[in-house]
Design a protein around this motif. Structure first.
Motif, short mmCIF file in Angstrom:
data_model
loop_
_atom_site.label_atom_id
_atom_site.label_comp_id
_atom_site.label_asym_id
_atom_site.label_seq_id
_atom_site.Cartn_x
_atom_site.Cartn_y
_atom_site.Cartn_z
N LYS A 177 41.28 37.55 -17.03
CA LYS A 177 39.86 36.97 -17.90
C LYS A 177 39.23 36.20 -18.48
CE LYS A 177 35.23 39.41 -17.17
NZ LYS A 177 34.64 38.44 -18.28
N ARG A 178 38.75 35.47 -18.30
CA ARG A 178 38.43 34.56 -19.26
C ARG A 178 37.69 34.79 -20.14
NH1 ARG A 178 38.32 29.05 -15.21
NH2 ARG A 178 36.16 29.05 -15.77
N ALA A 179 37.32 34.62 -21.10
CA ALA A 179 36.64 34.76 -22.38
C ALA A 179 35.49 33.12 -22.43
CB ALA A 179 36.75 34.66 -22.98
N GLY A 180 35.47 32.15 -22.06
CA GLY A 180 34.22 31.44 -21.57
C GLY A 180 35.41 29.77 -21.82
N ILE A 181 33.70 29.18 -21.94
CA ILE A 181 34.38 27.58 -21.95
C ILE A 181 33.82 27.11 -22.97
CG2 ILE A 181 33.43 25.75 -20.81
CD1 ILE A 181 33.09 26.85 -18.51
N VAL A 182 34.57 26.50 -23.80
CA VAL A 182 34.30 25.24 -24.65
C VAL A 182 34.43 24.43 -24.11
CG1 VAL A 182 35.60 24.57 -26.92
CG2 VAL A 182 36.11 26.68 -26.47
N ILE A 183 32.62 23.26 -24.77
CA ILE A 183 32.99 22.36 -24.23
C ILE A 183 33.31 20.95 -25.24
CG2 ILE A 183 31.33 20.52 -23.45
CD1 ILE A 183 29.56 22.09 -21.92
N PHE A 184 34.69 20.34 -25.36
CA PHE A 184 34.48 19.57 -26.81
C PHE A 184 34.10 18.38 -26.65
CE2 PHE A 184 37.75 17.09 -29.24
CZ PHE A 184 37.57 17.67 -30.65
N VAL A 185 32.97 17.77 -27.28
CA VAL A 185 32.43 16.51 -27.31
C VAL A 185 33.28 15.57 -28.66
CG1 VAL A 185 30.39 15.70 -27.06
CG2 VAL A 185 30.26 17.73 -26.75
N SER A 186 33.71 14.81 -27.77
CA SER A 186 34.25 13.99 -28.82
C SER A 186 34.98 12.41 -27.97
CB SER A 186 35.87 14.20 -29.43
OG SER A 186 36.57 13.59 -30.17
N ASN A 187 34.94 11.53 -29.18
CA ASN A 187 35.45 10.27 -28.79
C ASN A 187 36.72 10.00 -27.86
OD1 ASN A 187 33.23 9.13 -29.27
ND2 ASN A 187 33.97 8.47 -31.35
N ARG A 188 37.45 11.08 -28.17
CA ARG A 188 38.98 11.09 -27.98
C ARG A 188 39.53 12.74 -27.32
NH1 ARG A 188 38.29 11.36 -33.57
NH2 ARG A 188 39.86 12.97 -34.49
N SER A 189 40.21 12.90 -26.44
CA SER A 189 40.14 14.29 -25.92
C SER A 189 41.11 15.10 -27.13
CB SER A 189 41.44 13.96 -24.87
OG SER A 189 42.29 13.75 -25.15
N PRO A 190 40.74 15.89 -26.79
CA PRO A 190 40.92 17.61 -28.34
C PRO A 190 42.85 17.13 -28.35
CG PRO A 190 40.04 18.63 -26.32
CD PRO A 190 39.66 17.06 -25.93
N GLU A 191 43.17 17.06 -29.71
CA GLU A 191 44.59 17.03 -29.69
C GLU A 191 45.47 18.19 -29.00
OE1 GLU A 191 45.81 17.40 -33.81
OE2 GLU A 191 43.75 15.40 -34.04
N ALA A 192 46.44 18.43 -28.47
CA ALA A 192 47.42 19.25 -27.58
C ALA A 192 47.08 20.33 -28.60
CB ALA A 192 48.57 18.76 -27.50
N THR A 193 47.41 20.24 -29.53
CA THR A 193 47.17 21.33 -30.89
C THR A 193 45.91 22.62 -30.76
OG1 THR A 193 47.01 20.48 -32.80
CG2 THR A 193 49.50 20.72 -31.47
N ILE A 194 45.00 21.48 -30.44
CA ILE A 194 43.84 22.70 -30.32
C ILE A 194 43.91 23.07 -29.25
CG2 ILE A 194 41.28 21.93 -30.39
CD1 ILE A 194 42.01 19.70 -32.67
N ALA A 195 43.39 22.08 -28.81
CA ALA A 195 43.52 22.29 -26.99
C ALA A 195 43.81 24.07 -26.32
CB ALA A 195 44.10 21.89 -25.98
N GLN A 196 45.35 24.11 -27.13
CA GLN A 196 46.60 25.42 -27.51
C GLN A 196 46.04 26.12 -27.87
OE1 GLN A 196 50.16 24.01 -27.89
NE2 GLN A 196 50.56 22.82 -25.87
N ASP A 197 44.90 26.42 -29.01
CA ASP A 197 44.78 27.45 -29.92
C ASP A 197 43.76 28.04 -29.21
OD1 ASP A 197 45.07 28.61 -32.20
OD2 ASP A 197 42.76 27.14 -32.76
N ILE A 198 42.78 27.20 -28.99
CA ILE A 198 41.69 26.93 -27.72
C ILE A 198 41.78 28.23 -26.49
CG2 ILE A 198 39.98 27.09 -26.90
CD1 ILE A 198 39.22 24.60 -28.48
N GLU A 199 42.38 27.49 -25.82
CA GLU A 199 43.84 27.99 -24.23
C GLU A 199 44.09 29.47 -24.83
OE1 GLU A 199 45.06 25.05 -22.59
OE2 GLU A 199 43.00 24.04 -22.22
N ALA A 200 44.23 29.63 -25.72
CA ALA A 200 45.60 31.29 -26.50
C ALA A 200 44.28 31.65 -26.62
CB ALA A 200 46.31 31.04 -27.39
#
Length: 129
Positions: A5-28
């Motif tokens: 079950k997903r906990a929710g959505i994070v909309i990451f607003v930035s000029n560049r896509s989130p770094e892989a480590t940040i995205a992995q931490d969020i998705e973890a």
């Protein structure tokens, strides 16, 4: 068999896509990351969100800054938490951000667990209304 079950959505607003480590931490944390390269794109994602959502923004954006994002997002949905991510912050930035309705200011390294907490708090607030 365990159902995920997903906990929710994070909309990451930035000029560049989130770094892989940040995205992995969020998705973890069970969150889904959606990247918005501009304020306009973030508002479109926010308008179409069907799950609990938190918006994460950097200070400077392609089509404005975090204050512009807060203003545009609040026109559509005042309950969505907005988190400012910055590597350095001053007391002036904290004060300004809190007065404008920013839920928190975080360094990228603490993002995942705090976003889950904000989504959980948002769910509890809805149940109490």
């Amino acid at each position: 068999m365990q159902t995920y079950k997903r906990a929710g959505i994070v909309i990451f607003v930035s000029n560049r896509s989130p770094e892989a480590t940040i995205a992995q931490d969020i998705e973890a944390q069970g969150l889904v990351t959606q990247w918005a390269p501009s304020i306009s794109a973030a508002v479109k994602l926010l308008d179409s969100a069907r799950e609990k959502t938190v918006v994460v923004t950097e200070v400077a954006l392609a089509d404005g800054n975090w204050r512009d994002l807060v203003e545009r997002a609040r026109c559509n949905d005042i309950s969505t938490p907005i988190v400012l991510v910055t590597s350095s912050s001053t007391a002036e930035l904290w004060w300004d951000a809190l007065e404008c309705g920013i839920a928190d200011i975080l360094p990228a390294s603490l993002m995942g667990s705090r976003l889950c907490q904000l989504l959980q708090e948002n769910r509890c607030d809805e149940r109490n209304e």
